[in-house]
Scaffold this motif. Structure first.
Motif, PDB file in Angstrom:
ATOM      1  N   ASP A 100       0.831  -1.217   0.086  1.00  0.00           N
ATOM      2  CA  ASP A 100      -0.081  -0.101   0.029  1.00  0.00           C
ATOM      3  C   ASP A 100       1.081   1.393   0.087  1.00  0.00           C
ATOM      4  OD1 ASP A 100      -3.015   0.862   0.735  1.00  0.00           O
ATOM      5  OD2 ASP A 100      -1.684   2.356   1.861  1.00  0.00           O
ATOM      6  N   ASP A 143      -4.571   2.080  -4.509  1.00  0.00           N
ATOM      7  CA  ASP A 143      -3.099   2.013  -4.437  1.00  0.00           C
ATOM      8  C   ASP A 143      -2.632   0.841  -3.622  1.00  0.00           C
ATOM      9  OD1 ASP A 143      -4.215   3.007  -1.862  1.00  0.00           O
ATOM     10  OD2 ASP A 143      -2.296   4.024  -1.299  1.00  0.00           O
ATOM     11  N   GLU A 144      -3.424   0.084  -3.789  1.00  0.00           N
ATOM     12  CA  GLU A 144      -3.046  -1.639  -3.301  1.00  0.00           C
ATOM     13  C   GLU A 144      -2.339  -2.303  -4.482  1.00  0.00           C
ATOM     14  OE1 GLU A 144      -5.004  -2.424   0.870  1.00  0.00           O
ATOM     15  OE2 GLU A 144      -5.786  -3.540  -0.927  1.00  0.00           O
ATOM     16  N   ASP A 206      -3.111  -8.160   4.385  1.00  0.00           N
ATOM     17  CA  ASP A 206      -3.661  -6.778   4.729  1.00  0.00           C
ATOM     18  C   ASP A 206      -3.560  -6.121   6.252  1.00  0.00           C
ATOM     19  OD1 ASP A 206      -4.853  -4.862   2.798  1.00  0.00           O
ATOM     20  OD2 ASP A 206      -6.699  -4.844   3.953  1.00  0.00           O
ATOM     21  N   TYR A 210      -1.214  -2.994   7.314  1.00  0.00           N
ATOM     22  CA  TYR A 210      -1.518  -1.831   8.465  1.00  0.00           C
ATOM     23  C   TYR A 210      -0.840  -2.071   9.599  1.00  0.00           C
ATOM     24  CZ  TYR A 210      -5.585  -0.563   5.389  1.00  0.00           C
ATOM     25  OH  TYR A 210      -6.592  -0.280   4.475  1.00  0.00           O
ATOM     26  N   LYS A 213       2.171  -0.023   8.371  1.00  0.00           N
ATOM     27  CA  LYS A 213       2.061   1.333   8.417  1.00  0.00           C
ATOM     28  C   LYS A 213       1.832   1.906  10.068  1.00  0.00           C
ATOM     29  CE  LYS A 213      -0.949   2.005   4.425  1.00  0.00           C
ATOM     30  NZ  LYS A 213       0.018   3.066   3.842  1.00  0.00           N
TER      31      LYS A 213
END
Length: 221
Positions: A100, A143-144, A206, A210, A213
């Motif tokens: 991402d 944007d993945e 996924d 995250y 991030k």
């Protein structure tokens, strides 16, 4: 004798004229049939070209030229099925990278969606150029991006590949006179024999992304 020949020619003339007309008509029909066959072949070729284009479009993301989510999930399902049908010792390993782009919303909001699309297209081209062996790249949406890595050494090299992909993405990108320093947060999932559905793998990738991030972006988990 000459009179008989003349009479014969007079009598036969209509027949020969009819025969000659028939030959000409037959030649004309053959020409028309040849033209029709040519048109039919061109039509079939055009239809096949259209069908091939539709098939390609159905498999590809129109913006980046990468595979789309549908085909990626199909390929992931195939890898999962292959692993499930093999013995524990022979199960072919695979891994999934979920990428991402960091701060992409800021790029879109401040520089416009057209700039954002160009940015994603260039990022897709960069990553595609780095793929090795049977690796496949897909844009899942927004944007993945996702990469499927297969092979006997998939687990051993996956973290080196992840770092390589991050380095490729980090290279400065200049568009419309503006220089961007892109980074990506990446989630990594390794096949371990417990997954039964490709959606589970994407979900965990996924989640890992995250977490990356939250760790400060530009990292992988």
């Amino acid at each position: 004798m000459s009179r008989l020949i003349v009479e014969y020619l007079l009598i036969s003339a209509p027949f020969f004229a009819l025969l000659l007309g028939g030959v000409r008509l037959l030649g004309s029909l053959r020409h028309k049939l040849a033209l029709q066959d040519e048109k039919l072949n061109r039509l079939k070729a055009d239809q096949q070209h259209t069908a091939d284009a539709l098939e390609r479009n159905a498999c590809l993301d129109h913006l980046t030229g990468c595979l789309n989510r549908v085909l990626f999930m199909e390929r992931l399902a195939q890898a999962l099925t292959c692993a499930q049908n093999a013995t524990q010792e022979e199960a072919p390993p695979f891994a999934v990278l979920m990428l991402d782009m960091d701060h992409f919303k800021l790029i879109n909001d401040s520089l416009g969606h057209r700039f954002g699309d160009e940015f994603l297209a260039h990022i897709g081209t960069r990553i595609k150029g780095s793929l090795e062996g049977d690796e496949i790249l897909a844009r899942l949406g927004g944007d993945e991006f996702a990469i499927l890595v297969e092979g006997e050494d998939a687990h051993e090299r996956i973290f080196l590949r992840t770092e390589q992909v991050q380095e490729i993405i980090r290279a400065p990108l200049t568009l419309e006179g503006r220089t961007i320093h892109p980074t990506a947060s990446i989630g990594v999932v390794l096949s371990d024999g417990t997954y039964t559905d490709p959606e589970q793998i994407v979900r965990d990738a996924d989640t890992a992304m995250y977490r990356a991030k939250e760790a400060g972006r530009g990292h992988y988990q």
